[in-house]
Design a protein around this motif. Structure first.
Motif, PDB file in Angstrom:
ATOM      1  N   ARG A   1       0.859  -0.879   0.192  1.00 11.73           N
ATOM      2  CA  ARG A   1       0.072  -0.125  -0.145  1.00 11.73           C
ATOM      3  C   ARG A   1       0.858   1.211  -0.071  1.00 11.73           C
ATOM      4  O   ARG A   1       0.564   2.212  -0.729  1.00 11.73           O
ATOM      5  CB  ARG A   1      -0.815  -0.014   1.328  1.00 11.73           C
ATOM      6  CG  ARG A   1      -2.043  -0.892   1.025  1.00 11.73           C
ATOM      7  CD  ARG A   1      -3.206  -0.896   2.043  1.00 11.73           C
ATOM      8  NE  ARG A   1      -2.549  -0.792   3.401  1.00 11.73           N
ATOM      9  CZ  ARG A   1      -2.465  -1.899   4.252  1.00 11.73           C
ATOM     10  NH1 ARG A   1      -2.881  -2.965   3.850  1.00 11.73           N
ATOM     11  NH2 ARG A   1      -2.090  -1.868   5.453  1.00 11.73           N
TER      12      ARG A   1
ATOM     13  N   HIS B   1       2.177   1.761  -3.352  1.00 12.21           N
ATOM     14  CA  HIS B   1       1.025   2.371  -4.272  1.00 12.21           C
ATOM     15  C   HIS B   1       0.854   3.843  -3.945  1.00 12.21           C
ATOM     16  O   HIS B   1       0.725   4.773  -5.214  1.00 12.21           O
ATOM     17  CB  HIS B   1      -0.257   1.678  -4.020  1.00 12.21           C
ATOM     18  CG  HIS B   1      -0.265   0.293  -4.706  1.00 12.21           C
ATOM     19  ND1 HIS B   1       0.055   0.009  -5.838  1.00 12.21           N
ATOM     20  CD2 HIS B   1      -0.615  -0.930  -4.143  1.00 12.21           C
ATOM     21  CE1 HIS B   1      -0.086  -1.113  -6.324  1.00 12.21           C
ATOM     22  NE2 HIS B   1      -0.404  -1.981  -5.326  1.00 12.21           N
ATOM     23  N   GLU B   2       1.017   4.221  -2.786  1.00 11.10           N
ATOM     24  CA  GLU B   2       0.845   5.705  -2.529  1.00 11.10           C
ATOM     25  C   GLU B   2       1.962   6.471  -2.911  1.00 11.10           C
ATOM     26  O   GLU B   2       1.876   7.687  -3.250  1.00 11.10           O
ATOM     27  CB  GLU B   2       0.719   5.867  -1.007  1.00 11.10           C
ATOM     28  CG  GLU B   2      -0.783   5.162  -0.544  1.00 11.10           C
ATOM     29  CD  GLU B   2      -0.832   5.299   1.041  1.00 11.10           C
ATOM     30  OE1 GLU B   2       0.233   5.829   1.696  1.00 11.10           O
ATOM     31  OE2 GLU B   2      -1.737   4.850   1.553  1.00 11.10           O
TER      32      GLU B   2
END
Length: 393
Positions: free
Chosen positions: A320, A323-324
């Motif tokens: 995550r 992805h950020e």
């Protein structure tokens, strides 16, 4: 709509994906509702319709008859024995089977003669038999113990094969889903539970486990090194593996359903072979529910049981974070921010140390070169001044 072969290719590569794991709560919730409904069906329908092998009773078989009307047999039994439980079935061409509750000797002889006259056959074409309740209870007890032994051995075997109890428990959950829902359908349609039906239930248990092993083998293969994957989480890998085996599961189900469906609809309903109904219905419903149980119960439940583990949660967090920051898919060695500040600091410190050492080496070399040049200059000067100054050596 793409062809089936193209669909299989898209499922395997991930271009097309069925959300088995992303919507696992939905599938598990629907499965739980179906299980509850299947359990309540026998309660509201008066229970299962047990065959004579389980409940005990008298049985008559009429052979070589031209008239196979079921109503004729029912009327003959009711007028001569007054039996409350009468089951007349056409089991083959020209053959009728009549099952009743337990009759005494006089009632048995009366019913036998009535069937002979009703179907216009000789006395040799009408046979009678009796199944005692003790034998029926023994069959029930053996079937129950057989089912329990199968589930226990399957649980242990799956745990040893996959080396994880969670995967074994997930497979058994799918198996129980298959058995309970199939039993619910059996109670709904009112088919008799016979030894043939029990054989069918044991067969679908094996099929359900086979399908689970195929899917879980692919899941184990995909998730073996999940921590090295910088694009997909553990749940994503499980979902991809389930989709990659989807076409195979469908093909296996269709291959199994076609002959069983032929037995059920053509043999039992069209040709009147009643002895095939109990076995074929259990197989037909069980194969369908076994496939659904693996895809919508076993795989989502396994992902649910594993999602709370610390390494899997940490890996999902790193994905995550990647992805950020827009760095997903990059080698973990090149992502100090996403894969831990300690490693990044170590790389920075080691890089600074190497840079400092290199700079010190270059400075030392330059100083040494300047020292050598100075000594050479001094030597040349001393050599020229010595003779001119008249120094005595």
């Amino acid at each position: 709509m793409p062809k089936f072969a193209q669909l299989g290719s898209n499922l395997y590569t991930g271009k097309t994906s069925v959300p088995f794991i992303p919507k696992k709560k939905l599938w598990l919730g629907i499965s739980a509702v179906l299980v509850v409904i299947a359990i309540l069906i026998p309660v509201f329908t008066g229970g299962f319709k047990m065959g004579i092998d389980f409940r005990g009773g008298s049985e008559f078989t009429v052979s070589d008859t031209q008239n196979t009307d079921i109503a004729v047999g029912e009327k003959a039994v009711s007028q001569n024995a007054g039996a409350k439980q009468t089951e007349v079935t056409k089991i083959a061409a020209g053959t009728i089977r009549v099952q009743t509750e337990q009759l005494n000797d006089d009632q048995t002889l009366s019913v036998k003669k009535a069937l002979q006259e009703a179907y216009k056959v000789s006395s040799d074409d009408v046979t009678s038999s009796y199944v005692g309740p003790t034998w029926g209870q023994g069959v029930t007890r053996q079937a129950t113990w057989g089912l329990i032994a199968f589930v226990v051995l399957a649980t242990v075997g799956m745990a040893l094969y996959f080396r994880t109890v969670k995967m074994s428990l997930s497979a058994i959950a799918g198996l129980l889903f298959t058995v309970i829902t199939t039993a619910g359908v059996y109670a709904l349609v009112g088919f008799e539970v016979t030894p043939s039906a029990i054989i069918g239930f044991l067969t679908i248990l094996s099929y359900s486990l086979y399908d689970s092993v195929v899917v879980f083998d692919k899941i184990r293969e995909n998730t073996k090194d999940y921590q090295r994957n910088t694009r997909m989480t553990f749940a994503d890998e499980v979902n991809l593996a389930t989709n990659q085996t989807l076409v195979r599961s469908i093909n296996t189900s269709v291959v199994g359903i076609l002959p069983v469906g032929s037995i059920l609809f053509i043999g039992a309903f069209m040709l009147g072979a009643g002895t095939l109904q109990d076995l074929s219905l259990a197989l037909f419903i069980g194969i369908i529910m076994g496939t659904l149980g693996t895809l919508f119960v076993s795989a989502p439940l396994y992902a649910t049981l594993r999602q709370g583990e610390k390494p899997i949660k940490e890996h999902a967090r790193r994905i995550r974070d990647g992805h950020e920051t827009g760095t997903e898919g990059t080698d973990p060695e090149d992502l100090p921010e996403a894969f831990g500040p300690e490693k990044g600091q170590e790389r920075e410190e080691s890089g600074s140390g190497r840079s400092g050492s290199s700079a010190a080496g270059r400075s030392g070399a330059e100083a040494s070169a300047r020292g050598d040049e100075s000594r050479e200059t001094g030597s040349r000067r001393f050599g020229r001044q010595g003779p001119d100054s008249g120094a005595v050596v």
